[in-house]
Write a protein that holds these residues in place. Structure first.
Motif, PDB file in Angstrom:
ATOM      1  N   VAL A  26      28.122  14.916 -12.518  1.00  0.00           N
ATOM      2  CA  VAL A  26      28.104  15.615 -13.259  1.00  0.00           C
ATOM      3  C   VAL A  26      26.072  15.761 -12.110  1.00  0.00           C
ATOM      4  O   VAL A  26      25.883  16.452 -11.731  1.00  0.00           O
ATOM      5  N   LEU A  27      25.333  15.370 -12.767  1.00  0.00           N
ATOM      6  CA  LEU A  27      23.918  14.999 -12.092  1.00  0.00           C
ATOM      7  C   LEU A  27      24.474  15.692 -10.009  1.00  0.00           C
ATOM      8  O   LEU A  27      23.558  16.189  -9.339  1.00  0.00           O
ATOM      9  N   ALA A  28      25.038  14.160  -9.656  1.00  0.00           N
ATOM     10  CA  ALA A  28      25.034  14.596  -7.980  1.00  0.00           C
ATOM     11  C   ALA A  28      25.481  15.892  -7.889  1.00  0.00           C
ATOM     12  O   ALA A  28      25.277  16.901  -6.897  1.00  0.00           O
ATOM     13  N   SER A  29      26.688  16.319  -8.769  1.00  0.00           N
ATOM     14  CA  SER A  29      27.005  18.116  -7.922  1.00  0.00           C
ATOM     15  C   SER A  29      25.733  19.248  -8.745  1.00  0.00           C
ATOM     16  O   SER A  29      25.857  19.851  -7.587  1.00  0.00           O
ATOM     17  N   THR A  30      24.704  18.637  -9.776  1.00  0.00           N
ATOM     18  CA  THR A  30      24.145  19.690  -9.968  1.00  0.00           C
ATOM     19  C   THR A  30      22.857  19.458  -8.659  1.00  0.00           C
ATOM     20  O   THR A  30      22.365  20.651  -9.006  1.00  0.00           O
ATOM     21  N   VAL A  33      22.862  22.092  -6.045  1.00  0.00           N
ATOM     22  CA  VAL A  33      23.152  23.522  -7.410  1.00  0.00           C
ATOM     23  C   VAL A  33      21.060  24.330  -7.230  1.00  0.00           C
ATOM     24  O   VAL A  33      20.199  25.097  -6.498  1.00  0.00           O
ATOM     25  N   ALA A  34      20.709  22.811  -7.831  1.00  0.00           N
ATOM     26  CA  ALA A  34      19.730  22.552  -8.904  1.00  0.00           C
ATOM     27  C   ALA A  34      18.287  22.205  -6.383  1.00  0.00           C
ATOM     28  O   ALA A  34      17.366  23.474  -7.034  1.00  0.00           O
ATOM     29  N   GLY A  35      18.681  21.802  -6.169  1.00  0.00           N
ATOM     30  CA  GLY A  35      18.152  21.367  -5.047  1.00  0.00           C
ATOM     31  C   GLY A  35      16.095  20.506  -5.306  1.00  0.00           C
ATOM     32  O   GLY A  35      15.896  20.342  -4.656  1.00  0.00           O
ATOM     33  N   ASP A  36      17.140  19.510  -6.430  1.00  0.00           N
ATOM     34  CA  ASP A  36      15.370  19.123  -6.784  1.00  0.00           C
ATOM     35  C   ASP A  36      15.939  17.664  -7.755  1.00  0.00           C
ATOM     36  O   ASP A  36      16.662  18.147  -8.683  1.00  0.00           O
ATOM     37  N   LEU A  37      15.715  16.872  -8.117  1.00  0.00           N
ATOM     38  CA  LEU A  37      16.011  16.004  -9.031  1.00  0.00           C
ATOM     39  C   LEU A  37      15.223  16.014 -10.054  1.00  0.00           C
ATOM     40  O   LEU A  37      16.667  16.089 -11.472  1.00  0.00           O
ATOM     41  N   ASP A  38      14.257  16.793 -10.524  1.00  0.00           N
ATOM     42  CA  ASP A  38      13.785  16.488 -11.980  1.00  0.00           C
ATOM     43  C   ASP A  38      14.841  17.968 -12.545  1.00  0.00           C
ATOM     44  O   ASP A  38      15.019  17.519 -13.079  1.00  0.00           O
ATOM     45  N   LEU A  39      14.925  18.690 -11.788  1.00  0.00           N
ATOM     46  CA  LEU A  39      15.247  20.275 -12.252  1.00  0.00           C
ATOM     47  C   LEU A  39      16.677  19.688 -13.047  1.00  0.00           C
ATOM     48  O   LEU A  39      17.444  19.646 -13.618  1.00  0.00           O
ATOM     49  N   ALA A  40      17.672  18.754 -11.896  1.00  0.00           N
ATOM     50  CA  ALA A  40      19.427  18.999 -11.561  1.00  0.00           C
ATOM     51  C   ALA A  40      19.171  17.846 -13.241  1.00  0.00           C
ATOM     52  O   ALA A  40      20.234  18.136 -14.124  1.00  0.00           O
ATOM     53  N   THR A  69      29.587  19.945 -15.475  1.00  0.00           N
ATOM     54  CA  THR A  69      28.355  20.304 -14.918  1.00  0.00           C
ATOM     55  C   THR A  69      28.539  21.331 -14.782  1.00  0.00           C
ATOM     56  O   THR A  69      27.982  21.997 -13.926  1.00  0.00           O
ATOM     57  N   THR A  70      30.069  22.135 -15.039  1.00  0.00           N
ATOM     58  CA  THR A  70      29.539  23.446 -14.777  1.00  0.00           C
ATOM     59  C   THR A  70      28.540  24.372 -15.318  1.00  0.00           C
ATOM     60  O   THR A  70      27.490  25.448 -15.438  1.00  0.00           O
ATOM     61  N   THR A  71      28.272  23.451 -16.436  1.00  0.00           N
ATOM     62  CA  THR A  71      27.609  24.277 -17.621  1.00  0.00           C
ATOM     63  C   THR A  71      26.075  23.735 -16.940  1.00  0.00           C
ATOM     64  O   THR A  71      24.584  24.651 -16.909  1.00  0.00           O
ATOM     65  N   ALA A  72      25.393  22.146 -16.127  1.00  0.00           N
ATOM     66  CA  ALA A  72      24.709  22.031 -15.857  1.00  0.00           C
ATOM     67  C   ALA A  72      23.988  23.010 -15.016  1.00  0.00           C
ATOM     68  O   ALA A  72      23.036  23.733 -14.391  1.00  0.00           O
ATOM     69  N   ARG A  73      25.327  23.191 -13.865  1.00  0.00           N
ATOM     70  CA  ARG A  73      25.449  23.683 -11.668  1.00  0.00           C
ATOM     71  C   ARG A  73      24.788  25.593 -12.588  1.00  0.00           C
ATOM     72  O   ARG A  73      24.276  26.044 -12.577  1.00  0.00           O
ATOM     73  N   ARG A  74      24.855  26.401 -14.168  1.00  0.00           N
ATOM     74  CA  ARG A  74      24.845  27.054 -14.419  1.00  0.00           C
ATOM     75  C   ARG A  74      23.412  27.231 -15.440  1.00  0.00           C
ATOM     76  O   ARG A  74      22.949  28.416 -14.000  1.00  0.00           O
ATOM     77  N   ARG A  75      23.111  26.577 -15.623  1.00  0.00           N
ATOM     78  CA  ARG A  75      21.562  26.274 -15.697  1.00  0.00           C
ATOM     79  C   ARG A  75      20.705  26.334 -14.689  1.00  0.00           C
ATOM     80  O   ARG A  75      19.256  26.932 -15.009  1.00  0.00           O
ATOM     81  N   LEU A 143      18.547   7.298 -12.032  1.00  0.00           N
ATOM     82  CA  LEU A 143      19.958   8.724 -11.632  1.00  0.00           C
ATOM     83  C   LEU A 143      21.431   9.305 -11.307  1.00  0.00           C
ATOM     84  O   LEU A 143      21.784   9.581 -11.667  1.00  0.00           O
ATOM     85  N   VAL A 144      21.740   8.498  -9.955  1.00  0.00           N
ATOM     86  CA  VAL A 144      22.870   8.718  -9.547  1.00  0.00           C
ATOM     87  C   VAL A 144      23.856   8.055 -10.159  1.00  0.00           C
ATOM     88  O   VAL A 144      25.021   8.285 -10.335  1.00  0.00           O
ATOM     89  N   CYS A 145      23.637   6.782 -10.452  1.00  0.00           N
ATOM     90  CA  CYS A 145      24.236   6.037 -10.844  1.00  0.00           C
ATOM     91  C   CYS A 145      25.085   5.423 -12.412  1.00  0.00           C
ATOM     92  O   CYS A 145      25.454   4.996 -13.418  1.00  0.00           O
ATOM     93  N   GLY A 146      23.718   6.376 -13.056  1.00  0.00           N
ATOM     94  CA  GLY A 146      23.645   6.302 -14.857  1.00  0.00           C
ATOM     95  C   GLY A 146      23.075   5.382 -15.954  1.00  0.00           C
ATOM     96  O   GLY A 146      23.181   5.154 -16.536  1.00  0.00           O
ATOM     97  N   LEU A 147      22.431   4.337 -14.953  1.00  0.00           N
ATOM     98  CA  LEU A 147      21.821   3.387 -15.870  1.00  0.00           C
ATOM     99  C   LEU A 147      20.785   3.605 -16.457  1.00  0.00           C
ATOM    100  O   LEU A 147      19.970   3.907 -15.923  1.00  0.00           O
ATOM    101  N   THR A 148      20.559   2.990 -17.215  1.00  0.00           N
ATOM    102  CA  THR A 148      19.692   2.893 -18.171  1.00  0.00           C
ATOM    103  C   THR A 148      18.006   1.942 -17.738  1.00  0.00           C
ATOM    104  O   THR A 148      18.641   1.152 -16.234  1.00  0.00           O
TER     105      THR A 148
END
Length: 425
Positions: A26-30, A33-40, A69-75, A143-148
């Motif tokens: 979801v993050l990678a796809s967002t 659209v976001a163009g920025d890691l923090d925003l995504a 993914t759809t919800t995050a990209r729309r935001r 951020l990409v692999c989702g580990l805490t």
């Protein structure tokens, strides 16, 4: 309708499961659209929060990842519509065309990486050479692999606070230096490939032996590492180290059915029922490992070769420990690390006896990076036990327990400790 909502507990479990399985995708796809890691990241977090109420009201969707993914990209698109200057104030993570990509293009004229999985694409973007390698690894794992943050810290042998600060500094450097993150061109891939391979290996290791939780294995992380490894092979089939990483992932996963008993108790490699190993994975992994080994093998090829030696042994007694030790000698030369040194010490104990292996571990014990590494204390305890030094073995098991949060491993260590004779417990 009132009374038709999904129970909150069921929704919470569905969201938690989607977080484990889908966060990275979801993050990678967002980001595209976001163009920025923090925003995504912010948009993805908001999507998960929205799911708690929306799914309770409307039901858990058949494809949770697609919904998120759809919800995050729309935001993300909403943010850009509200503030058209955002992308001029913050550094872009992807080229202009990609930042507004909706994912609907046919890929015509795209490079293999551009046509690949969003997660793999973002890994190469995050592994930017302007950042130190350890920062690239931390940022990508988190951020990409989702580990805490705690899992990333454990994988990198640093305190959690240190890792949190490292990720924060990376984001600040991206913003302050306006680092132009973009999909690398084919000729730029080699300088990023080693870090990407390292990240996938750490995901595999974290899944193979989960730092915390009730189960020994995080199957979702192992599956993610396998998927990413296979994607890399399809994109870069000529790279021997890429094929070696896939070999290592296959040979690691092949042993999973035998690593725990039916009731979930940990089973050491020497005690495993090897008939339970996945024969197809072993065959594929060994073939890939052999092809990657020569000439001048890299660190992934050497690790795959070590795994292959274990996989090819019909019984534990048949293991060619001399060959394993020789491979570790070469691995320590090309990739000196305390964990490699620890594994080499275990092989030394098998070839030259527990006293010599213990001497090597005692030297490694002075390395601060291994102070809280549970496997160092557990390995030391095993060798002390083989030497008949039960009181010292008990103390080492206690130290291992102190640094172990995985419940399956804790039960194993506690059982070992309880089985020692002559201890005042």
């Amino acid at each position: 309708m009132p009374g038709s909502s999904v129970p909150s507990g069921q929704v919470r479990r569905a969201v938690e499961d989607a977080h484990r399985r889908e966060w990275a995708r979801v993050l990678a796809s967002t980001v595209r659209v976001a163009g920025d890691l923090d925003l995504a990241e912010e948009c993805v977090q908001e999507a998960y929060l929205s799911a708690l109420s929306a799914w309770q009201r409307d039901g858990v969707p058949a494809a949770p990842g697609a919904w998120l993914t759809t919800t995050a990209r729309r935001r993300a698109l909403d943010v850009h519509r509200r503030d058209r200057t955002l992308r001029r104030k913050l550094p872009l993570l992807v080229v202009e065309e990609a930042s507004t990509d909706t994912g609907d293009d046919d890929g015509a004229g795209a490079t293999p990486l551009e046509r690949g999985d969003d997660r793999l694409r973002l890994m190469f973007i995050c592994c930017h050479p302007a950042l130190p390698p350890e920062t690239q690894i931390a940022l990508t794992l988190r951020l990409v692999c989702g580990l805490t943050t705690a899992e990333v810290a454990a994988a990198c042998l640093v305190p959690e606070a240190t890792m949190a600060a490292r990720v924060t500094r990376a984001k600040k450097k991206i913003a302050a230096a306006r680092i132009p993150f973009r999909i690398p061109s084919p000729d730029e891939l080699p300088e990023r490939l080693d870090v990407v391979l390292t990240v996938i290996l750490l995901v595999l290791s974290t899944g193979h032996a989960a730092p915390s939780g009730p189960a020994l294995v995080r199957a979702d992380l192992v599956a993610r590492a396998l998927d990413l490894s296979r994607m890399l092979v399809s994109l870069l089939p000529q790279e021997r180290e890429v094929r070696a990483l896939l070999a290592l992932a296959l040979l690691t996963e092949a042993r999973r059915p035998a690593r725990t008993s039916r009731d979930g108790e940990l089973v050491l490699l020497a005690d495993q029922d090897r008939s339970l190993w996945d024969a197809a994975m072993v065959q594929e992994g060994c073939a890939l490992a052999a092809a990657a080994l020569a000439p001048h093998p890299g660190r992934f090829a050497l690790q795959a070769a070590i795994a292959a030696v274990h996989a090819e042994a019909v019984t534990a007694a048949d293991t060619d420990w001399a060959q394993v030790l020789a491979l570790y000698d070469e691995l320590a030369r090309v990739w000196p690390s305390p964990v490699v040194g620890l594994n080499r010490a275990v092989a030394t104990a098998e070839v030259h006896g527990p006293a010599q292996g213990l001497a090597e571990i005692d030297v490694l014990s002075t390395d601060g990076r291994l102070a809280s590494y549970r496997y160092l204390h557990a390995a030391r305890a095993e060798l002390l036990l083989r030497l008949g030094r039960e009181a010292e073995a008990g103390a080492a098991y206690e130290r291992a327990l102190l640094h172990t949060a995985n419940e399956a491993e804790r039960r194993f260590l506690a059982g070992r400790l309880a089985g020692l004779s002559g201890l005042d417990r």
